[in-house]
Write a protein that holds these residues in place. Structure first.
Motif, PDB file in Angstrom:
ATOM      1  N   LYS A 190       0.705  -1.286  -0.172  1.00 56.76           N
ATOM      2  CA  LYS A 190       0.017  -0.029   0.171  1.00 56.76           C
ATOM      3  C   LYS A 190       1.132   1.145  -0.016  1.00 56.76           C
ATOM      4  O   LYS A 190       0.609   2.320  -0.692  1.00 56.76           O
ATOM      5  N   GLN A 191       1.883   1.257   0.838  1.00 56.44           N
ATOM      6  CA  GLN A 191       2.912   2.287   1.111  1.00 56.44           C
ATOM      7  C   GLN A 191       3.650   2.635  -0.474  1.00 56.44           C
ATOM      8  O   GLN A 191       3.800   3.693  -1.029  1.00 56.44           O
ATOM      9  N   LEU A 192       3.895   1.516  -1.232  1.00 53.12           N
ATOM     10  CA  LEU A 192       4.774   1.727  -2.230  1.00 53.12           C
ATOM     11  C   LEU A 192       3.753   2.070  -3.148  1.00 53.12           C
ATOM     12  O   LEU A 192       4.120   2.904  -4.196  1.00 53.12           O
ATOM     13  N   PHE A 193       2.575   1.680  -3.480  1.00 52.60           N
ATOM     14  CA  PHE A 193       1.562   2.138  -4.501  1.00 52.60           C
ATOM     15  C   PHE A 193       1.412   3.600  -4.379  1.00 52.60           C
ATOM     16  O   PHE A 193       1.238   4.262  -5.341  1.00 52.60           O
ATOM     17  N   ARG A 194       1.052   3.895  -3.079  1.00 51.66           N
ATOM     18  CA  ARG A 194       0.755   5.573  -2.881  1.00 51.66           C
ATOM     19  C   ARG A 194       2.011   6.310  -3.257  1.00 51.66           C
ATOM     20  O   ARG A 194       1.813   7.449  -3.922  1.00 51.66           O
ATOM     21  N   GLN A 195       3.266   5.879  -2.836  1.00 54.23           N
ATOM     22  CA  GLN A 195       4.357   6.628  -3.171  1.00 54.23           C
ATOM     23  C   GLN A 195       4.562   6.964  -4.848  1.00 54.23           C
ATOM     24  O   GLN A 195       4.967   7.929  -5.297  1.00 54.23           O
ATOM     25  N   GLN A 196       4.312   5.715  -5.365  1.00 51.73           N
ATOM     26  CA  GLN A 196       4.707   5.860  -6.951  1.00 51.73           C
ATOM     27  C   GLN A 196       3.360   6.443  -7.928  1.00 51.73           C
ATOM     28  O   GLN A 196       3.756   6.965  -8.837  1.00 51.73           O
ATOM     29  N   THR A 197       2.183   6.382  -7.091  1.00 54.51           N
ATOM     30  CA  THR A 197       1.036   6.741  -8.080  1.00 54.51           C
ATOM     31  C   THR A 197       0.550   8.149  -7.383  1.00 54.51           C
ATOM     32  O   THR A 197      -0.454   8.617  -8.248  1.00 54.51           O
TER      33      THR A 197
END
Length: 289
Positions: free
Chosen positions: A207-214
């Motif tokens: 979830k954190q990775l997705f939010r950071q990238q998108t």
């Protein structure tokens, strides 16, 4: 018709075959065409890319091949960062068969792909070199620019995949796996916990990775994908509102109408009525049937 972007404004000479226009960030931009072709690679952020009247929700890893006959625009952008790699096929001098790598006057080409995380890293390094060489006008720089463009086209060919077909994902990393799974789930609920368990991933870290990238949550991304699909179906088919809702992952047509109206400012019926049809509705693409 919209704006037409001229070659003379984007290439340093009449002989240079390639140019790079980085957009960091990409602002909203009205409908336009080009006197050249273009590859679009999205690095981060999100926005709405409307290509030939079809809306696409774009974020990191999205890849588009734009031909000179295409019309596209950018709307609702949020820290959208991308590169436009512009090219003029008639200026190529390497004598290669580019048809295996690029859409060249092909009406049936697929415009939208996704690029793996590994592919993005490889492409970024080549684009940095390509941007430097394509600014020059000497013969050696033009030859090197075309050679670098060939390298980029090969990288994209190897590492691109069809977003909604997880089985075609080459060398996928966790974000690539997630993106592919989400885009294959627009017509049904997406179970993130089950996905993480099946792929042995940390739900919190993902979830954190997705939010950071998108710049979006996973839920917001999925909902916007569903709404883009709904806009396309409402405009290009005669499906009933309830059938559109069902195909876009909504079990309740009333709830779909409420969400659609809140997000767009139009009811589904009013959205459909905005567009006058000059021909019969288009058949659904194979993956949407």
């Amino acid at each position: 018709m919209g704006l037409i972007l001229a070659k003379a404004d984007y290439f340093p000479s009449e002989a240079m075959p390639v140019s790079v226009a980085d957009r960091a960030p990409q602002p909203s931009f009205p409908p336009h065409r080009h006197e050249f072709s273009e590859i679009v690679i999205v690095w981060r952020g999100n926005g709405l890319h409307v290509l030939n009247d079809r809306p696409w929700l774009v974020t990191c890893g999205d890849l588009f091949y734009i031909q000179h006959s295409d019309c596209h625009s950018y709307e609702s952008v949020n820290d959208l960062v991308l590169d436009n790699i512009l090219y003029c096929p008639e200026r190529f001098r390497l004598g290669l068969d580019w048809s295996q790598l690029l859409p060249l006057d092909d009406a049936d080409y697929r415009a939208h792909w996704r690029l793996t995380t590994r592919g993005m890293a490889l492409a970024r390094g080549v684009i940095v070199q390509l941007e430097q060489e394509s600014r020059k006008t000497d013969l050696l720089s033009m030859q090197l620019a075309e050679a670098l463009f060939l390298q980029l086209a090969l990288i994209l060919r190897r590492h691109r995949y069809v977003a909604e077909r997880a089985g075609e994902l080459p060398e996928g990393e966790q974000l690539d796996l997630l993106m592919s799974a989400i885009q294959a789930s627009t017509a049904r609920p997406f179970d993130l916990a089950a996905f993480c368990q099946h792929n042995r991933l940390s739900e919190r870290a993902l979830k954190q990775l997705f939010r950071q990238q998108t710049g979006m949550t996973i839920g917001h991304y999925l909902r916007q994908l569903q709404l883009c699909q709904a806009k396309y179906l409402l405009r290009n088919t005669d499906l009933l509102i309830g059938e559109v809702a069902f195909r876009c992952g909504f079990d309740d047509s009333n709830y779909f109408s409420a969400v659609f109206t809140r997000e767009t400012g139009f009811t589904p019926s009013a959205w459909r009525q905005r567009f006058e049809r000059t021909s019969k509705p288009q058949p659904l693409p194979e993956q949407q049937k």
